[in-house]
Design an enzyme around this catalytic site. Sequence first.
Site, short mmCIF file in Angstrom:
data_model
loop_
_atom_site.label_atom_id
_atom_site.label_comp_id
_atom_site.label_asym_id
_atom_site.label_seq_id
_atom_site.Cartn_x
_atom_site.Cartn_y
_atom_site.Cartn_z
N ASP A 283 -9.65 7.55 -0.61
CA ASP A 283 -9.65 7.77 0.83
C ASP A 283 -9.41 9.26 1.09
OD1 ASP A 283 -9.71 6.97 3.56
OD2 ASP A 283 -7.53 7.05 3.61
N ASP B 11 -8.22 10.84 4.67
CA ASP B 11 -7.06 11.08 5.53
C ASP B 11 -5.84 10.33 5.00
OD1 ASP B 11 -8.32 12.73 7.52
OD2 ASP B 11 -9.35 10.93 8.22
#
Length: 245
Positions: free
Chosen positions: A13, A15
């Site tokens: 991922d 963020d």
Amino acid sequence: MHDRKPVQSWLTDMDGVLVHEGQPVPGAPEFINRMRASGKPFLVLTNNSIYTPRDLTARLSRMGLDVPEESIWSSALATGQFLADQRPGGTAYVIGEAGLTTALHAVGYVLTDFAPDYVVLGETRTYSFEAITKAVRLINDGARFICTNPDVTGPSVEGALPAAGSVAAMISKATGVEPYFVGKPNPMMMRSALNTINAHSESTAMIGDRMDTDILCGLEAGLETILVLTGISSRTEAERYPYRP
């Protein structure tokens, strides 16, 4: 836990894992450099459909993260691939920004508000009441409802912002039609990413900061999952879930 094959490819991922509130997470640049040096395929995943991979490469570069365009996979790209597989050469009315419109153009979709096959809702900085009203009427007239991701809020320096999931809920309330969400935690997002780098679930690891999206999505797609504590989920919160990274 059964023995897994050695990790041959990585999904991570963005963020909360690599960046947080516009700043690189400590160690993230070094981690990206080690992944690149390893020669193993990897993708940086994001549910945010606002930006194109080129935009994201430039934004990450300014924070000292050297991620090439081809190593970024967004919910916008996954949505484009999904629509191209479902209804090749179709039409869509889009609420979103360049990341989403570019992805749909790239798969041969025509963007129109005249009897479209789909209404596609993505993230945008400026949700228009006029555009939402148009979406409601098109769905009532028979357009299929797609949303890039189910996130109800997004982060900002000032605090939480309403995200695509919240706007989707409003449209659903007005139409009685639930959208099909393409992004995490839909395992389709993960499988499309695996296909992009020709990876296999048994030898791929997913790194995320949210138990309810990243870890759940990786788990349901059959990947090894790794939770980092630099984003949303804390160690205490993680223990409350019925599944574990």
